[in-house]
Design an enzyme around this catalytic site. Structure first.
Site, PDB file in Angstrom:
ATOM      1  CG  ASP A  97      -1.860  -1.307   1.244  1.00 31.74           C
ATOM      2  OD1 ASP A  97      -2.053  -1.727   0.224  1.00 31.74           O
ATOM      3  OD2 ASP A  97      -1.968  -1.814   2.257  1.00 31.74           O
ATOM      4  CG  HIS A 138      -1.195  -3.003  -7.342  1.00 30.96           C
ATOM      5  ND1 HIS A 138      -0.186  -3.663  -8.138  1.00 30.96           N
ATOM      6  CD2 HIS A 138      -0.834  -3.394  -6.213  1.00 30.96           C
ATOM      7  CE1 HIS A 138       0.573  -4.263  -7.466  1.00 30.96           C
ATOM      8  NE2 HIS A 138       0.234  -3.962  -6.274  1.00 30.96           N
ATOM      9  CD  GLN A 159       1.474  -9.536  -0.925  1.00 29.65           C
ATOM     10  OE1 GLN A 159       2.399  -9.775  -1.692  1.00 29.65           O
ATOM     11  NE2 GLN A 159       0.653 -10.111  -0.644  1.00 29.65           N
TER      12      GLN A 159
HETATM   13  P1  IMP Z   1      -2.177 -12.848   3.499  1.00 32.40           P
HETATM   14  O1  IMP Z   1      -1.200 -12.430   2.406  1.00 32.40           O
HETATM   15  O2  IMP Z   1      -3.710 -12.665   2.991  1.00 32.40           O
HETATM   16  O3  IMP Z   1      -1.971 -14.195   3.764  1.00 32.40           O
HETATM   17  O4  IMP Z   1      -2.129 -12.124   4.541  1.00 32.40           O
HETATM   18  C1  IMP Z   1      -0.791 -11.879   5.403  1.00 32.40           C
HETATM   19  C2  IMP Z   1      -0.343 -10.487   5.908  1.00 32.40           C
HETATM   20  O5  IMP Z   1      -0.026  -9.452   4.786  1.00 32.40           O
HETATM   21  C3  IMP Z   1      -1.389  -9.714   6.580  1.00 32.40           C
HETATM   22  O6  IMP Z   1      -0.945  -8.922   7.455  1.00 32.40           O
HETATM   23  C4  IMP Z   1      -2.128  -8.941   5.272  1.00 32.40           C
HETATM   24  O7  IMP Z   1      -2.870  -7.742   5.858  1.00 32.40           O
HETATM   25  C5  IMP Z   1      -0.819  -8.501   4.655  1.00 32.40           C
HETATM   26  N1  IMP Z   1      -1.220  -8.183   3.302  1.00 32.40           N
HETATM   27  C6  IMP Z   1      -1.260  -9.063   2.265  1.00 32.40           C
HETATM   28  N2  IMP Z   1      -1.457  -8.547   1.257  1.00 32.40           N
HETATM   29  C7  IMP Z   1      -1.439  -7.270   1.299  1.00 32.40           C
HETATM   30  C8  IMP Z   1      -1.388  -6.207   0.549  1.00 32.40           C
HETATM   31  O8  IMP Z   1      -1.673  -6.123  -0.681  1.00 32.40           O
HETATM   32  N3  IMP Z   1      -1.374  -4.984   1.250  1.00 32.40           N
HETATM   33  C9  IMP Z   1      -1.159  -4.738   2.676  1.00 32.40           C
HETATM   34  N4  IMP Z   1      -1.015  -5.795   3.121  1.00 32.40           N
HETATM   35  C10 IMP Z   1      -1.345  -7.032   2.429  1.00 32.40           C
HETATM   36 MG    MG Z   2      -2.891  -2.371  -1.943  1.00 31.45          MG
END
Ligand code: IMP
Ligand code: MG
Length: 332
Positions: free
Chosen positions: A13, A42, A174
């Site tokens: 983000d 995105h 990410q």
């Molecule tokens: P997961 O990727 O859904 O397994 O989540 C694991 C961690 O990564 C959590 O803290 C999510 O909030 C974070 N996360 C996953 N994708 C994003 C993203 O695109 N932006 C921000 N945080 C993310």
């Molecule tokens: Mg994002």
């Protein structure tokens, strides 16, 4: 600079979508290759409309850009179809046959796992889907009849494009601090998110890469659980104009001030050649919409200088508003 990698430097983000859309239009990207999975959104403003893309590469804003999903990526078929419809890119989007497929059952497993819930995952099921991939029982894009017309060989396409000196951007998702290897384990995502991993997922070797742009936001946000140095209350974040909601899940983002040590780590591990510094207008409101450096306040200029000095990396792009063109481009 034919081959550019775009990587997030913090916890995602950072505004990669905005930088992507600018580069696609300005540099007339021939190819944009998305890595990662559906958990990352995105955000792109294009012709007055806001898109939160989980699957379609952000380069879609430039109509001649070919849009590819990497062999290392993980594809959600329904979300892909929905976004292809929304962006009308049927004729220029393709998926590598080796990309793995994320299914409804993975999301169910994600949401019902107390452990994953404790990590604050997005609930899309990416962790369980990648588990299945490493177990070597996952479905791949080449196994899905519905995707047949989209299947291609992404690494061959992009390596040939690079032979012809065409502009290729590898779109990371990410940020470094969510990396399975370099992040705040166990509060991380299910993959490495660094520039090297972006290349590996796409099928491009390190010597082919010309530029690595690390995107850093002028303050830090994080969704989900895990450490966040300097975390402030929501009230304080609101007061400073730093309170955000996640583009993908709508969750509140936690906020903290910019952190130079983390910025250094992000530029080192990604071998950044450039920094894109986004949302400068949230730190210095008078810089909103500014498109030249000369117009910036003394403080804003000093902040950019400090980042460059500490990270030993030039800040080449500065975001001053949500539109793709709200940017100061300091590249030659
Ligand atoms: P997961 O990727 O859904 O397994 O989540 C694991 C961690 O990564 C959590 O803290 C999510 O909030 C974070 N996360 C996953 N994708 C994003 C993203 O695109 N932006 C921000 N945080 C993310
Ligand atoms: Mg994002």
């Amino acid at each position: 600079m034919p081959c550019t990698v775009l990587a997030g430097g913090f916890w995602g983000d950072e505004g990669k979508g905005k930088i992507l859309s600018y580069l696609a239009l300005k540099d007339k990207l021939d190819f944009c290759v998305r890595t990662g999975s559906v958990n990352a959104a995105h955000t792109i403003w294009h012709e007055g409309k806001r898109y939160a893309l989980h699957m379609v590469p952000g380069g879609f804003v430039y109509p001649k850009c070919r849009l590819l999903l990497a062999p290392g990526s993980n594809v959600h078929v329904a979300q892909f179809n929905k976004e292809v419809e929304e962006t009308q890119v049927h004729k220029r989007v393709a998926i590598d046959g080796q990309a793995s497929i994320i299914e409804e059952k993975h999301s169910d497993q994600d949401k019902t796992s107390a452990h994953l819930k404790g990590l604050g995952t997005t609930g899309w099921g990416v962790g369980p889907a990648i588990e299945e991939r490493t177990r070597r029982t996952a479905k791949l894009a080449r196994d899905i009849p519905e995707l047949r017309s989209y299947v291609t060989d992404v690494s061959t396409e992009i390596n040939q494009a690079l032979d012809q000196n065409r502009q290729v951007l590898l779109e990371g998702t990410q940020g470094l601090l969510l990396s399975l290897y370099h992040g705040t384990y166990p509060y991380v995502t299910a993959r490495d998110t660094s520039a090297s991993a972006i290349c590996s997922e796409a099928g491009v070797g390190p010597t082919r890469v010309n530029q690595v742009i690390v995107v850093l936001k002028s303050f830090i946000t994080r969704v989900g659980t895990g450490p966040l140095p300097g975390e402030m209350t929501r009230e304080e974040a609101n007061k400073r104009g730093w309170f955000e909601k996640a583009a993908g899940t709508g969750r509140d983002r936690r906020s903290a001030p910019f952190n130079m040590e983390l910025a250094k780590k992000a530029t080192v591990i990604n071998s950044a050649t450039q920094i894109a510094l986004t949302k400068l207008d949230c730190l210095y409101p008078e810089s909103k919409g500014t498109r030249t450096c000369e117009e910036l306040s003394k403080q804003a200029k000093q902040f950019i200088k400090d980042v460059e000095k500490q990270t030993q990396t030039p800040v080449t792009l500065v975001g001053t508003g949500p539109d793709a063109l709200d940017i100061i481009d300091r590249r030659k």
